[in-house]
Scaffold this active site. Structure first.
Site, PDB file in Angstrom:
ATOM      1  N   GLU A 180     -30.122 -17.211  87.215  1.00 35.47           N
ATOM      2  CA  GLU A 180     -30.235 -18.052  88.465  1.00 35.47           C
ATOM      3  C   GLU A 180     -31.653 -19.016  88.234  1.00 35.47           C
ATOM      4  O   GLU A 180     -32.444 -19.161  89.196  1.00 35.47           O
ATOM      5  CB  GLU A 180     -30.434 -17.156  89.659  1.00 35.47           C
ATOM      6  CG  GLU A 180     -29.392 -16.453  90.059  1.00 35.47           C
ATOM      7  CD  GLU A 180     -29.343 -15.656  91.376  1.00 35.47           C
ATOM      8  OE1 GLU A 180     -28.431 -15.269  92.136  1.00 35.47           O
ATOM      9  OE2 GLU A 180     -30.695 -15.204  91.902  1.00 35.47           O
ATOM     10  N   GLU A 202     -22.178 -13.183  89.599  1.00 36.64           N
ATOM     11  CA  GLU A 202     -22.713 -12.019  90.757  1.00 36.64           C
ATOM     12  C   GLU A 202     -21.804 -12.609  92.107  1.00 36.64           C
ATOM     13  O   GLU A 202     -21.840 -13.465  92.466  1.00 36.64           O
ATOM     14  CB  GLU A 202     -24.062 -12.424  90.777  1.00 36.64           C
ATOM     15  CG  GLU A 202     -24.984 -12.150  89.758  1.00 36.64           C
ATOM     16  CD  GLU A 202     -26.755 -12.292  90.218  1.00 36.64           C
ATOM     17  OE1 GLU A 202     -26.993 -12.322  91.559  1.00 36.64           O
ATOM     18  OE2 GLU A 202     -27.293 -12.295  89.330  1.00 36.64           O
TER      19      GLU A 202
END
Length: 357
Positions: free
Chosen positions: A171, A292
């Site tokens: 991320e 995710e």
């Protein structure tokens, strides 16, 4: 007790915990499960820590079952594992990752390795350097990235484990390897305003990814290198970051997204995420995937509807490689996390039925 002793003991307990031999993984040389094509998977990086704390997992009929076997039986074919450089408690370090990857490999499951390049969580709010890397020059930092990446991957290779995908950063929308703030890496949390440039450190940001990518290919030439951002429904953010990488000729193979919908907006978030994936394929000629996804554990029917739609629409994109649920085995508010997909008795909820369709 040292971490490795704990992990080895956990493996012995795992083999002995089932009620009968029928409950134990058989580790077939030729799995009867579909382990090719579209990846349906889970990040289970907490698993060994949960087992060491006494957490157990049960199938729908209440039979105690090893967690990865249970997920495989629910239709998953892939496991994602995060790597921290030198975590204070040892969990998710190289040794712990090798243990979990070996277990997944023995079950015939595909493996994704997720390098955080940190001693702790790397995410949109925290991308701090490992303590041992603080104060390094830029060239030394690149060497540390390469050495760490190759060290972990070679440890897997020695065990006969070949990861199919490797993330270089987790991320990383706000950049990577901060000292005290995001300006070190050349990216900020929000998409820059029109007319504002962040050229000062964009090259460093791209170079970090290039360094990780080259290290991956040195050990596993056929592994697909992933660049992973959060907010998969935010097309502007993705165009911003991947335009930077394109301008710097950064090598990678896959654009991965996180998506955490709410129970009241999941349809619009899924639609926006799917549109974003289609745009990434068209704009950058890259494969895409959902690395995710998570939903509230206590809203399983809504979660199932969301996951069913997300998986179906993702599979309809030819260049989409798969969908991974983040830590679905979490239950009992493990570490305060409430977006798992197991109930408080340690059984999977109906949300995970979406992976078996």
């Amino acid at each position: 007790m040292k971490l490795m002793n704990i992990l080895l003991a956990g493996l012995l307990l795992w083999g002995a915990a089932a009620c009968s031999d029928d409950d134990k993984p058989t580790f077939p040389e030729e799995p009867t499960y579909d382990m090719t094509g579209f990846a349906k998977g889970a990040d289970v990086s907490w698993l060994t820590q949960m087992e060491a704390s006494g957490k157990k997992f049960y199938n729908a009929s209440g039979r105690e079952t090893e967690c990865m076997t249970l997920l495989r039986d629910l239709g998953m074919n892939s496991i994602r594992l995060r790597v921290w450089v030198n975590p204070s408690d040892g969990w998710c370090n190289k040794s712990d990752v090798v243990v979990k990857a070996w277990r997944a490999h023995q079950l015939g499951m595909r493996v994704m390795i997720d390098f955080h390049y940190s001693d702790v969580w790397a995410d949109p709010g925290s991308q701090y350097k490992p303590a041992a890397w603080v104060g390094l020059s830029l060239d030394e930092l690149k060497t540390a990235i390469a050495d760490h990446t190759k060290d972990v991957l070679n440890a897997l290779k020695e065990k006969g484990i070949t990861p199919e995908w490797v993330q270089v950063g987790n991320e990383i929308t706000p950049g990577m390897l901060w000292d005290e703030d995001a300006t070190v890496s050349g990216a900020t949390y929000d998409v820059p305003k029109e007319g504002v440039t962040y050229a000062k450190n964009e090259k460093n940001f791209a170079d970090f990814i290039t360094t990780g990518s080259n290290a991956v290919k040195e050990v596993f030439p056929n592994a697909k290198v992933i660049v992973h951002l959060h907010d998969g429904n935010n097309n502007g953010t993705y165009r911003w970051i991947f335009d930077i990488l394109k301008a710097n000729n950064t090598p990678y193979d896959v654009i991965a997204m996180s998506l955490y919908p709410g129970t009241d907006n999941w349809q619009e978030m899924v639609a926006a995420c799917v549109a974003n994936m289609e745009d990434m394929v068209s704009r950058y000629n890259k494969e895409v995937m959902i690395a995710e996804v998570g939903m509230p554990w206590d809203e399983p029917e809504i979660s199932k509807s969301c996951l069913t739609e997300l998986i179906a629409k993702s599979k309809a994109i030819e260049q989409c490689l798969g969908v991974f649920y983040w830590e679905p085995q979490s239950y009992g508010s493990w570490n305060g996390y409430t977006l798992g997909a197991f109930d408080e008795s340690g059984k999977p909820t109906v949300a995970l039925d979406a992976f078996n369709q």
